[in-house]
Structures are given as C-alpha cells and as structure tokens.
Scaffold this active site. Sequence first.
Site, PDB file in Angstrom:
ATOM      1  N   LEU A 242       0.852  -1.271   0.011  1.00 46.14           N
ATOM      2  CA  LEU A 242      -0.119   0.024   0.055  1.00 46.14           C
ATOM      3  C   LEU A 242       0.804   1.314   0.159  1.00 46.14           C
ATOM      4  O   LEU A 242       1.114   2.185   1.190  1.00 46.14           O
ATOM      5  CB  LEU A 242      -0.852  -0.052   1.264  1.00 46.14           C
ATOM      6  CG  LEU A 242      -1.934   0.853   1.440  1.00 46.14           C
ATOM      7  CD1 LEU A 242      -2.794   0.822  -0.128  1.00 46.14           C
ATOM      8  CD2 LEU A 242      -3.063   0.550   2.399  1.00 46.14           C
ATOM      9  N   HIS A 243       1.519   1.535  -1.230  1.00 46.79           N
ATOM     10  CA  HIS A 243       2.748   2.557  -1.560  1.00 46.79           C
ATOM     11  C   HIS A 243       2.350   4.057  -0.929  1.00 46.79           C
ATOM     12  O   HIS A 243       2.601   4.478  -0.203  1.00 46.79           O
ATOM     13  CB  HIS A 243       2.889   2.474  -2.733  1.00 46.79           C
ATOM     14  CG  HIS A 243       3.197   1.427  -3.487  1.00 46.79           C
ATOM     15  ND1 HIS A 243       4.464   0.793  -3.180  1.00 46.79           N
ATOM     16  CD2 HIS A 243       2.382   0.763  -4.419  1.00 46.79           C
ATOM     17  CE1 HIS A 243       4.454  -0.115  -4.213  1.00 46.79           C
ATOM     18  NE2 HIS A 243       3.126  -0.301  -4.601  1.00 46.79           N
ATOM     19  N   ASP A 244       1.281   4.443  -1.499  1.00 45.12           N
ATOM     20  CA  ASP A 244       0.916   5.946  -1.447  1.00 45.12           C
ATOM     21  C   ASP A 244       0.493   6.563  -0.024  1.00 45.12           C
ATOM     22  O   ASP A 244       0.854   7.657   0.133  1.00 45.12           O
ATOM     23  CB  ASP A 244       0.083   6.477  -2.655  1.00 45.12           C
ATOM     24  CG  ASP A 244       0.495   6.238  -3.905  1.00 45.12           C
ATOM     25  OD1 ASP A 244       1.663   6.343  -4.167  1.00 45.12           O
ATOM     26  OD2 ASP A 244      -0.112   6.362  -4.804  1.00 45.12           O
TER      27      ASP A 244
END
Length: 313
Positions: A242-244
Amino acid sequence: MTSKIPVIIDCDPGQDDALMLFLALNAPELDVRGLVAVAGNVSMEKIKRNLAMLVDIVDRCDVPVFAGCNRPMVRELVTAEHVHGETGINGIELFEPNTQLQDRHGVDFIIAESRTAQDNEITIVATGPLTNIAMALVKAPEIADKIKQIVIMGGACFEGGNITPSAEFNIYVDPHACDVVLQCGRPIILFGLDVTHKVMTTQNRVEAIQAIGNPVSQIAASMLDFFGKHDSEKYSSGGAPLHDPCTVAWLLKPDLFKFKSCHVAVETMSELTMGHTAVDFWRVTGKKPNVEWACDIDADAFFQLLNERLSLY
Ligand code: BDR
Ligand code: CA
C-alpha cells in the site's frame, strides 16, 4: 491545538492514491489547499475522472481540483493498467462525478498557492510521477523558498524495481522531473519500495477495513481487493504493497517510520536503468544528503491509523 499543515496533493489515482486521499481528506491535522492530477497510472482523462469521483465519495467538493500535465517532461507516458485495471481504480463502479475541475492548470495552481504562502510553509505530497512539481519549479523557481517539504512516494534501493529491474514506477515514468525535484534544495521525504513493500494489504487487513462498514471503508476494501490480485501473484505475498498512503500517514504520525539521511540521484540517460534511484545508503559518495529515505515502518500501527481514520467517515 497546533495549527494545521497546509498541503497540496499531487496524484494519479490509482487505488493506493485513493487510500492516500481518504486518509488526507478527513485528517484534522491537514489543511488540504488543492488536489492536482498528473498522468501516470492511467491517462489524464481517466485520472481527472477518478480524482473527481474520489472527492465526491468523501464529500469534499470544497477542495479545488486541478488537471496538471498529461505527459512526462521528456519521455512518452507509460501507464500501469496491468496493476490498477483499465479504469485505474478497478474494484468500484464508475459514476459521473459532481465535482468539477477548475479551469486553471494544476502547475499554475501550485505556483500561485506557493507564491501567496509564507517562506517554508507549504507541504507538497506527491504520489504519482513528479511532472507537475518539477514544471512548477522550472516555471517559477522562486517558489522553492515557500516549500517546507516535498513528501514523495517513489524510488527503490535494496528492494529493486517494480517496473524495470531497478526502477520504481513513479520515478521511471518521469525521471527528468525527479531529477529537478531532487536538486531543488528543499527537504525531501522519500517513501520508496524499501518501506512500502512492508505495508501489505493482507486478507485480514482488507477484511478489517471492510468490517468498518461505512460506505467509504467498503469502497476502500473493494478497491484493495482488486489491487491485491496482481501484486499477490507478482510478489507471492497475499496482498499488495500500500505505497501511497505512507506519505500522509507520516504527516499524521511521524513515529511510524524510520529514516536515513542519504544523497539520492536519478538515472536519466541509460535505457537499461532509466529511473533508477541511486540511494547513497552507505554514504560512499561523500555527497551531502538531499533526502530523508524511509527504511522502516511499524506496519500494524499504520493499519491501525488507517482503520481509525476510515471509521470516522
Ligand atoms: C507507485 O506506482 C503507482 O502504480 C502507485 O500508485 C504508486 O504511486 C508504486 O510504484
Ligand atoms: Ca500513485
């Protein structure tokens, strides 16, 4: 109560950008001055629609939305439908958003909003290619003084690349923009794959989001369901990184993360390693650090924060 952090958010939704927006748009700690779309995960036409839809979903049509650049500074646009699906936010039904985009170009909004700020006041959060931020700095270099920090999802070091063997997607799409931003002289907080790959949307975590039971959390869970599919297979991981949302989570709860000050440069010449971030982790170049490089996170505490904030919708 300390004063709110004035923030401009630049993004290319994307399911993980959507979760970043959900976290930002009900945060009492933030004063979100505007949202700017950049071409990246999908084409600008789709990014504009997605961003407007997401603003409708959280009922924040008071926040102005702008369209920025529809292609990188130098290279052709590369998109990521293979990860995010045809719409960019597969997992939810499309609808015609009520939120209208402003007429002004996103780059001009970043410049105007910065110009009227105090020195060292504006925080920029960037979770797509860095095109708009770089264009603003090129067009109006004097705004650099107004920027307190640029909080970016991008880059990779020990983890390797996710779009080429050595490059992370956001930086690969517009490495020339990244080069401008890395050299702008303002504090940069960089959340690359080394840390975002520790934030996995496992089935238990997605089920916990679904169980919150309000419309926003259910939309979040259905997007994450889709988002997890491609990456689960790619990384044999049982979920997607869940990068952002790491960017906004840091603004809300800085203690979740560990950092190392490093010099970072980006490759803009070699087709083989285009967009590779050369992170001088062991300080072998002797160059002054220009980045706070995120290297660790308390992932359970991150999901606790995310769930707490989603349950407030
Ligand atoms: C980044 O690329 C995009 O696909 C995601 O939205 C994220 O910003 C991860 O490499
Ligand atoms: Ca993104």
